[in-house]
Design a protein around this motif. Sequence first.
Motif, mmCIF file in Angstrom:
data_model
loop_
_atom_site.group_PDB
_atom_site.id
_atom_site.type_symbol
_atom_site.label_atom_id
_atom_site.label_comp_id
_atom_site.label_asym_id
_atom_site.label_seq_id
_atom_site.Cartn_x
_atom_site.Cartn_y
_atom_site.Cartn_z
ATOM 1 N N ILE A 1 0.158 2.066 -14.056
ATOM 2 C CA ILE A 1 0.916 2.636 -13.155
ATOM 3 C C ILE A 1 1.676 3.667 -14.012
ATOM 4 C CG2 ILE A 1 3.023 2.158 -12.213
ATOM 5 C CD1 ILE A 1 1.309 -1.433 -12.804
ATOM 6 N N SER A 2 2.529 3.516 -15.241
ATOM 7 C CA SER A 2 3.496 4.182 -16.026
ATOM 8 C C SER A 2 2.278 5.827 -15.951
ATOM 9 C CB SER A 2 3.777 4.063 -17.301
ATOM 10 O OG SER A 2 4.035 2.546 -17.555
ATOM 11 N N ASP B 1 -4.234 4.142 -10.267
ATOM 12 C CA ASP B 1 -3.932 3.401 -9.959
ATOM 13 C C ASP B 1 -5.160 1.573 -10.824
ATOM 14 O OD1 ASP B 1 -4.419 1.344 -7.480
ATOM 15 O OD2 ASP B 1 -6.650 1.829 -7.389
ATOM 16 N N PRO B 2 -4.193 0.521 -10.702
ATOM 17 C CA PRO B 2 -3.478 -0.606 -11.358
ATOM 18 C C PRO B 2 -5.267 -1.190 -11.498
ATOM 19 C CG PRO B 2 -2.040 -0.937 -10.677
ATOM 20 C CD PRO B 2 -2.537 0.394 -10.406
ATOM 21 N N ALA C 1 -7.662 -4.225 -10.249
ATOM 22 C CA ALA C 1 -6.987 -5.385 -9.487
ATOM 23 C C ALA C 1 -8.399 -6.661 -9.869
ATOM 24 C CB ALA C 1 -7.739 -5.014 -7.906
#
Lengths: 262, 637
Positions: free
Chosen positions: A50-51, A55-56, A58
């Motif tokens: 995220i930083s 896209d993180p 899921a």
Amino acid sequence: MSENKINLTLKVWRQKGQKDDGQFKEYHANDISTDASFLEMLDAVNEELISKGDDPIAFDHDCREGICGSCGFMIDGNAHGPQKSTTVCQLHMRHFKNGDSVTLEPWRASSFPVIKDLMVDRTAFDRIIRSGGYISVNTGNAQDGNALPIPKQDADEAFNAATCIGCGACVASCKNASAALFTSAKISHLGLLPQGQVEKDKRALRMVEQMDAEGFGACTSTGTCSASCPKDISLINIAKMNKDFLKASLTKKPEAHAGDGV
Amino acid sequence: MAINLDSKIPSGPIESKWKNHKFNMKLVNPANKRKHSVIVVGTGLAGASAAASLGELGYKVKAFCVHESPRRAHSVAAQGGINAAKNYQNDGDSVYRLFYDTVKGGDFRAREANVHRLAEVSTAIIDTCVAQGVPFAREYGGLLSNRSFGGAQVSRTFYARGQTGQQLLLGAYSAMMRQVDLGQVELRTRREMLDLVIVDGKARGVSMRNLLTGEIESYEADAVVIATGGYSNVFYLSTNAMACAVTAAWKAHKKGALFANPCYTQIHPTCIPVHGENQSKLTLMSESLRNDGRVWVPKNKNDKRPPQDIPEGERDYYLERVYPSFGNLAPRDVASRQAKFRCDEGFGVGEGHAVYLDFKDAIQRYGEDKIAERYGNLFQMYDKITGENPYKMPMKIYPAPHYTMGGLWVDYNLMSTIPGLFVAGEANFSDHGANRLGASALMQGLADGYFVLPYTIGDYIANTKLEKVTTDNTAFKETKNEVETGINKLMNIKGNRTVESLHKELGRVMWDKCGMSRTREGLQEAAQKIAKIKQEFWNNVRIPGEVNYLNPELEKAGRVADFIELGELMCKDALEREESCGGHFREEHQENGEAKRNDDKFCHVAAWEWNGDNKPQTRHVEELKFENVKLATRSYK
């Protein structure tokens, strides 16, 4: 709890949606405390993604105590990872070594379509329960709880079957993607109790029918389901289900209709 | 806005209030029930049992949950048990005793009439669950088994090993799925309630975000039930599941439902201690363990010897010492505070923030097999998390946020200050006062859903003129617009901080200043810190991903935004309540380490009214009357 830090390389299945093509991508998890859980390790990877504006990853998760059944994916080909009787949220990093490379994939079964990355749609399980995984009793109808003694052994056995958390590891581990262990655990739980007798036949017939309609494969008794089950649901339940189903199929009576017997 | 906090407690003696009220309530005839619809938000014990029972009665029910399946609601994680005044053990239990214990356990800050009703229906809950096939623990004679829980001197807790919540939830879930099968309940999963829709002053619908598609959907009904649990995740680290949030209740609050006693939070004494920065949640070790486990710390400060090397004479079994009549089964607030005192004084073990929970004596008395039969799954869980074997070594435990007694204000009928909006389970404030006794949450959730709402919602529908409403109504469109605007505002901040980091920061402030013990200065400091976090959040949060797609970070951001506002209110409520009671411990108000109430000034419920963004909320008061259990200093000595 002596804290050590390790570094891992992750190969993670990334897939945007059900209709998109997926692929493995490589990530690095650095300075992970060995006291952290596997999901906490993924949290750390996601914070970094995220930083960086990425896209993180899921994945489904909620209670993180091994009881809600939300989490679950394949770690190096094992459902919920290498530890026996353990959901992935209860798997801790002390079971991994510094420098390990780990591959993460979602449950693979056509009845569990991928939603995104490691998340799959397991609502087929709800539809199986809906088709008979209950005792038909309305609130307010019950007699005193102690009016019906139940032998301790039966109650304990019913309880053991009832501890299934519906995570789907059984389906994901099975070469046929069979849902026999899940379905049979509920049939067995209710079938072992006196309260469950009235609907026993109908329950077995309807639930098995729904299980088949959802597209789950047939059971060939290899037992991987039970071996990978985080709650150690026993294979005996499947035998019980088969017995109930067979008996119900052979003795099925036509439904009585108005006017019958008049 | 003139607010009349009428609790609508029926007249008459306490034993006959509920019975008479049930008779006096209006009924909806069976043919008309099918013309009425009820929305149930949340499908834990309270929500699933309400949806099932209302469906059985013939109402059209629309049920929603944030999870993939209703079976995953956090009620599933409750371990120890459920209370009921069955007196199967012949040990002197009765409805009145359960009522008495609960009023006293709540430190005289609950409504007597509600608590008595809860105790009355407790027995029918057990019967209903047995009939559903819930596999409770049994004795060799085939009858139901009981164990003891904190704050009671009788054994009235029914249980299913360490998975009672799971088994009760699966019972309520299957009852609801039966109604889904029969077409009485429409179930929609992976939906999060983001607002309440009010038409002509009545709750008539909800705005839901479909978590898979991001679409904002509208649903209408004649009444709305919120059963979305508690708000312990305001502390970031708690025993709650990751998705537990105040959002549904908070949105209703902002639409006019008063929020009562937000500062009443329960810090559970026996949880696995914090291990490090990566930690995402805390895990409870059931209170039932205190049936057989003994809590102790070394008598010498900073004693670094392993527990087995510390001789009996050098151990302080402080709960047994301070509370000889309840011993290790002192109520949660009391046991937590004592653990904190020991650790603050330097007697803590491990990293200093832990005490021992030791099973050596019980294992010697009953053998490992018996202990495994009672708590096997808990011991296994402990082993997995800590890597230590509790059969050989005492557990290390420390208090952690677990349950919230505060919640949306409701009257005796469980209706909030918004007509047609009912609130059930942990989400309401009503039955546990300032401290909940162990094994009473499951009881209350199921009491509300199975035995209270089916009556009181019928009475509301029968007494209320409900115009036909569709989602084309302007109120639905306006609400939907507001929700979409709110989401776009969040997405457009595009800052540098992750949601998680801001949530952690909020949690640390709440735990330090509004946790187990509170002071005037601390609470004032917290208010300033939270204001800064709020500013940082709205200027600098970063939410990746898309609006119209699965987006867990966006979900979390919305929840954290609400927790920040709730945190402000909790500190304000804790500051205004100049007394100590139950879980609310103000250091200024104590007597020898025990909570010191101020009944002259604070024998009331504080219910807060939202006045708009960044405006102070108004504190309203509902006086509490104790006509049956005499107001007294609570003592477990």
